[in-house]
Write a protein that holds these residues in place. Structure first.
Motif, PDB file in Angstrom:
ATOM      1  N   TYR A  19      -3.869   5.777   0.575  1.00  0.00           N
ATOM      2  CA  TYR A  19      -3.139   4.380   0.515  1.00  0.00           C
ATOM      3  C   TYR A  19      -3.051   3.904   2.059  1.00  0.00           C
TER       4      TYR A  19
ATOM      5  N   GLN B 182       0.830  -1.266   0.094  1.00  0.00           N
ATOM      6  CA  GLN B 182       0.006  -0.044  -0.091  1.00  0.00           C
ATOM      7  C   GLN B 182       0.807   1.249  -0.145  1.00  0.00           C
TER       8      GLN B 182
ATOM      9  N   GLY C   6       1.013   3.951  -2.927  1.00  0.00           N
ATOM     10  CA  GLY C   6       0.591   5.109  -2.615  1.00  0.00           C
ATOM     11  C   GLY C   6       1.887   6.183  -2.948  1.00  0.00           C
TER      12      GLY C   6
END
Length: 270
Positions: free
Chosen positions: A180, A142, A146
């Motif tokens: 994110y 993530q 991100g």
């Protein structure tokens, strides 16, 4: 439909759903569909839960589970943020590590539990390691996506203004990747709780999981206590997920996703 009535209906719907599930539970257990040695009644389970809440052992087990949950999630989050950001800014490092990350991500954390127990024993360290290992890999992915989704204009502007090093990381990188990261943390929170309880259930470490196992081994008369601790784990999961959701809305109020969510909420209530 009037906005106030609609708002009240939306607020009551979760409560009505819970009451319906509890009523169905009581009906199927008292109606003979399940026997007492298979599934205790709702009233017996809630009575056992009320009795357990008043004991010191209950709260000690809850705190033990939350301790491993919080430490494991904190360690994994810090490492994921640092490692993920470093990989995201270096294409060669990202491409080199992508395969390794995907392999470790695919390994169920519970699969390494026997090895971790052999090395660390049935201890807090064992639970923390298992939680951190299990949630690190999804979190680092993530963070990577991100950071890599940042608008290049933001980076160019930061460089032009002389914002570099740790200052750029704190003031530019983290806020840009925040959506994110927030989503990853909310999902990781639930996974961390599951891993903590499983480590206690299988590894015998102190916590809710060990109390579930003890109640199961105590015979059919202790089944209501077992289900009481299962309900406790579920309630903790709901509270933690809700807390992360509210924190995300509060901290990320400036982001487009939260503005769209508020607009949708207002549209539903009209």
């Amino acid at each position: 439909m009037d906005a106030k009535v609609r708002r009240a209906a939306l607020g009551l719907s979760p409560v009505l759903a819970v009451l319906a599930v509890l009523g169905l539970w009581q009906a199927v257990t008292t109606g003979g569909l399940f026997t007492a040695d298979q599934f205790p009644t709702m009233t017996d389970t809630l009575a056992a839960l009320a009795s357990a809440v008043g004991t010191e052992a209950y709260w000690e087990s809850v705190l033990a589970t939350l301790q491993s949950w919080s430490l494991g999630l904190l360690i994994a989050s810090v490492l994921a943020l640092l490692v993920g950001s470093a990989l995201a800014f270096n294409d060669f490092a990202f491409r080199s590590a992508a395969g390794v990350i995907e392999v470790f991500k695919a390994i169920p954390a519970i699969a390494i539990l026997p090895l971790v127990i052999m090395v660390l024993g049935s201890t807090l360290e064992m639970k923390v390691f298992l939680v951190a290992f299990g949630v690190f890999w999804p979190l680092v992915i993530q963070v990577i996506y991100g950071v890599r989704s940042m608008d290049p204009t933001v980076l160019y502007t930061a460089r032009a203004l002389g914002i570099r090093g740790p200052r750029r990381f704190v003031s530019v990188t983290v806020p840009s990747a925040a959506p994110y990261i927030a989503t990853g943390l909310r999902i990781a929170s639930a996974s961390a709780l599951i891993l903590s309880v499983v480590a206690e259930l299988v590894g015998g470490a102190a916590g809710i999981g060990r109390n579930i196992l003890r109640a199961q081994n105590g015979g059919t008369s202790a089944y209501p206590v077992m289900y009481a601790y299962i309900i406790t784990a579920g309630l903790i999961g709901i509270v933690l997920t809700g807390a992360f959701f509210l924190l995300e809305r509060r901290v990320m109020h400036w982001h487009e996703s939260q503005r769209n969510r508020r607009a949708n909420d207002r549209r539903v209530l009209r």
